[in-house]
Design a protein around this motif. Structure first.
Motif, mmCIF file in Angstrom:
data_model
loop_
_atom_site.group_PDB
_atom_site.id
_atom_site.type_symbol
_atom_site.label_atom_id
_atom_site.label_comp_id
_atom_site.label_asym_id
_atom_site.label_seq_id
_atom_site.Cartn_x
_atom_site.Cartn_y
_atom_site.Cartn_z
ATOM 1 N N ARG A 177 0.749 -1.240 -0.007
ATOM 2 C CA ARG A 177 -0.166 0.063 -0.162
ATOM 3 C C ARG A 177 0.930 1.349 0.093
ATOM 4 N NH1 ARG A 177 -2.998 -0.075 5.072
ATOM 5 N NH2 ARG A 177 -4.737 1.312 3.997
ATOM 6 N N PRO A 178 0.280 2.340 -0.662
ATOM 7 C CA PRO A 178 1.160 3.226 -0.786
ATOM 8 C C PRO A 178 0.780 4.396 0.361
ATOM 9 C CG PRO A 178 -0.522 3.462 -2.476
ATOM 10 C CD PRO A 178 -0.598 2.266 -1.762
ATOM 11 N N LEU A 179 0.262 4.111 1.342
ATOM 12 C CA LEU A 179 -0.537 5.126 2.371
ATOM 13 C C LEU A 179 0.506 5.710 3.128
ATOM 14 C CD1 LEU A 179 -3.123 6.237 3.933
ATOM 15 C CD2 LEU A 179 -2.831 4.246 5.388
ATOM 16 N N LEU A 180 1.529 4.948 3.743
ATOM 17 C CA LEU A 180 2.366 5.619 4.244
ATOM 18 C C LEU A 180 3.492 6.569 3.556
ATOM 19 C CD1 LEU A 180 3.902 2.526 6.603
ATOM 20 C CD2 LEU A 180 2.802 4.560 7.518
ATOM 21 N N ALA A 181 3.867 6.225 2.322
ATOM 22 C CA ALA A 181 4.811 7.044 1.617
ATOM 23 C C ALA A 181 3.972 8.340 1.359
ATOM 24 C CB ALA A 181 5.269 6.340 0.405
ATOM 25 N N ASP A 182 2.714 8.254 0.883
ATOM 26 C CA ASP A 182 1.727 9.193 0.447
ATOM 27 C C ASP A 182 1.404 10.165 1.416
ATOM 28 O OD1 ASP A 182 2.198 8.358 -1.908
ATOM 29 O OD2 ASP A 182 -0.125 7.578 -2.103
ATOM 30 N N THR A 183 1.301 9.644 2.752
ATOM 31 C CA THR A 183 0.609 10.464 3.921
ATOM 32 C C THR A 183 2.033 11.204 4.407
ATOM 33 O OG1 THR A 183 -1.179 8.922 4.467
ATOM 34 C CG2 THR A 183 -0.497 10.471 6.137
ATOM 35 N N LEU A 184 3.057 10.472 4.703
ATOM 36 C CA LEU A 184 4.127 11.075 5.192
ATOM 37 C C LEU A 184 4.699 12.327 4.379
ATOM 38 C CD1 LEU A 184 6.018 8.057 6.462
ATOM 39 C CD2 LEU A 184 4.942 9.726 7.872
ATOM 40 N N SER A 185 4.683 12.128 2.884
ATOM 41 C CA SER A 185 4.979 13.155 2.017
ATOM 42 C C SER A 185 4.108 14.328 2.004
ATOM 43 C CB SER A 185 5.146 12.406 0.573
ATOM 44 O OG SER A 185 6.126 11.775 0.465
ATOM 45 N N ALA A 186 2.884 13.938 2.229
ATOM 46 C CA ALA A 186 1.976 15.199 2.317
ATOM 47 C C ALA A 186 2.072 15.969 3.435
ATOM 48 C CB ALA A 186 0.202 14.530 2.164
ATOM 49 N N ARG A 187 2.589 15.313 4.496
ATOM 50 C CA ARG A 187 2.792 15.999 5.807
ATOM 51 C C ARG A 187 4.281 16.533 5.797
ATOM 52 N NH1 ARG A 187 0.566 11.600 10.117
ATOM 53 N NH2 ARG A 187 -1.622 11.711 9.317
ATOM 54 N N GLY A 188 5.014 16.952 4.613
ATOM 55 C CA GLY A 188 6.052 17.867 4.554
ATOM 56 C C GLY A 188 7.316 16.882 4.524
ATOM 57 N N ALA A 189 7.490 15.537 4.686
ATOM 58 C CA ALA A 189 8.556 14.744 4.819
ATOM 59 C C ALA A 189 9.221 14.486 3.139
ATOM 60 C CB ALA A 189 8.490 13.346 5.650
ATOM 61 N N THR A 190 10.383 14.397 3.226
ATOM 62 C CA THR A 190 11.084 13.830 2.000
ATOM 63 C C THR A 190 11.430 12.346 2.438
ATOM 64 O OG1 THR A 190 12.406 15.800 1.640
ATOM 65 C CG2 THR A 190 13.081 13.799 0.561
ATOM 66 N N VAL A 191 10.510 11.527 1.530
ATOM 67 C CA VAL A 191 10.289 10.021 1.823
ATOM 68 C C VAL A 191 11.216 9.223 0.715
ATOM 69 C CG1 VAL A 191 8.932 8.098 2.256
ATOM 70 C CG2 VAL A 191 7.925 10.285 2.961
ATOM 71 N N THR A 192 12.022 8.492 1.105
ATOM 72 C CA THR A 192 12.772 7.410 0.312
ATOM 73 C C THR A 192 12.352 5.915 0.777
ATOM 74 O OG1 THR A 192 14.713 8.851 0.241
ATOM 75 C CG2 THR A 192 15.003 6.470 -0.427
ATOM 76 N N ARG A 193 11.780 5.589 -0.392
ATOM 77 C CA ARG A 193 11.039 3.959 -0.229
ATOM 78 C C ARG A 193 12.209 3.134 -0.611
ATOM 79 N NH1 ARG A 193 7.980 -0.140 -2.071
ATOM 80 N NH2 ARG A 193 6.468 -1.070 -0.491
ATOM 81 N N LEU A 194 12.598 2.126 0.245
ATOM 82 C CA LEU A 194 13.655 1.259 -0.210
ATOM 83 C C LEU A 194 12.806 -0.140 -0.264
ATOM 84 C CD1 LEU A 194 17.197 1.500 1.424
ATOM 85 C CD2 LEU A 194 16.529 1.924 -1.028
ATOM 86 N N ALA A 195 12.779 -0.809 -1.382
ATOM 87 C CA ALA A 195 12.000 -2.176 -1.416
ATOM 88 C C ALA A 195 13.098 -3.142 -1.220
ATOM 89 C CB ALA A 195 11.407 -2.335 -2.677
ATOM 90 N N VAL A 196 13.128 -4.057 0.043
ATOM 91 C CA VAL A 196 14.297 -4.885 0.192
ATOM 92 C C VAL A 196 14.057 -6.140 0.169
ATOM 93 C CG1 VAL A 196 15.408 -3.272 1.942
ATOM 94 C CG2 VAL A 196 13.527 -4.575 2.901
ATOM 95 N N TYR A 197 12.704 -6.416 -0.253
ATOM 96 C CA TYR A 197 12.174 -7.914 -0.309
ATOM 97 C C TYR A 197 11.179 -7.850 -1.473
ATOM 98 C CZ TYR A 197 8.226 -7.246 2.985
ATOM 99 O OH TYR A 197 7.098 -6.782 3.584
#
Length: 264
Positions: free
Chosen positions: A143-163
């Motif tokens: 789900r993209p919820l975490l990345a999208d919401t954290l970005s919307a709150r002002g964060a620069t989000v780096t998503r690392l797919a490790v598995y």
């Protein structure tokens, strides 16, 4: 013949759940419907591991993601950098991080009642995130919820797919159980797996008890046609077992007294 409880959790967590259910007196069969495999490290991943001290927060979404994170940090950081806040969606993930890295981990508030991304996002420290750099450690899909919401709150989000998750067709004997409903209950803690397995569930299976780990999964299960849905307080073996025991007491248990009956 005692009908089994079907579980579909992959990897070591599946083995732990199977052990706890068996110890509690249930017959258990595992639906080998998904594998988890670590993604081979590439140059971009290596860059982020080497510069992990530049992140203010690290959010980890699953126990397997936590294992992959610990393996990578062990390679590049004999001593962990300070000043990073660690977050996890659930208590099992937090336990892996604490055991492997010795870090303090922030969890969804207990008042939320569930280990979910939605609950984690209610934490006060994740509301105003201007100028914050966040590393999100997850699988290739999800789900993209975490990345999208954290970005919307002002964060620069780096998503690392490790598995990566690979869905598998259940073996014929278990496929037949799903088709005929020849089981006592099904336990599911993943929406992706539940949607996958629902393809083999005919009417009889949809009427059998389904134990899920969140209200979000319960909503999904209802749309898939399941009719007897029980929601556990979380995805831990203890939470799932407690809900299962209410819906389907172990064989040989007196439901009124809660005492095992032994015939001598």
């Amino acid at each position: 013949m005692t009908l089994p409880i079907l579980i579909c959790r992959p990897g070591a967590r599946g083995k732990a759940l199977e052990h706890d259910l068996s110890t509690a007196g249930y017959a258990v069969e595992t639906l080998e419907a998904m594998t988890l495999d670590a993604v081979a490290e590439n140059a971009a991943m290596r860059h982020h591991w080497l510069n992990v001290d530049q992140f203010h927060k690290i959010v980890v979404v699953s126990p397997f993601a936590a294992e992959c994170l610990a393996e990578s940090l062990d390679r590049y950081w004999p001593q962990l950098p300070t000043g990073i806040d660690y977050y996890s969606v659930g208590s099992a993930t937090a336990e892996v991080l604490h055991q492997r890295l010795g870090v303090r981990v922030r969890l969804p508030p207990s008042a939320a009642g569930e280990d979910t991304s939605e609950a984690l996002l209610t934490l006060a420290s994740l509301q105003q995130l201007d100028h914050q750099r966040i590393l999100l450690v997850a699988g290739e899909t999800g789900r993209p919820l975490l990345a999208d919401t954290l970005s919307a709150r002002g964060a620069t989000v780096t998503r690392l797919a490790v598995y990566r998750r690979t869905l598998l067709t259940p073996p014929p004997t278990l496929e037949r159980r799903l088709r005929t409903g020849n089981f006592r209950a099904l336990i599911a803690t993943s929406g992706e797996l539940l949607e996958h397995l629902a393809k083999w569930c005919h009417q009889a299976a949809l009427n059998q008890p389904l134990i899920v780990s969140s209200r979000r999964l319960a909503t999904l299960a209802k749309t898939l046609g399941f009719r007897d849905i029980e929601v556990a307080s979380g995805a831990t073996p203890a939470a799932l077992l407690a809900t299962l025991a209410q819906a389907c007491p172990p064989c040989g248990t007196d439901v009124d007294q809660g005492i095992s009956i032994h015939k001598g």
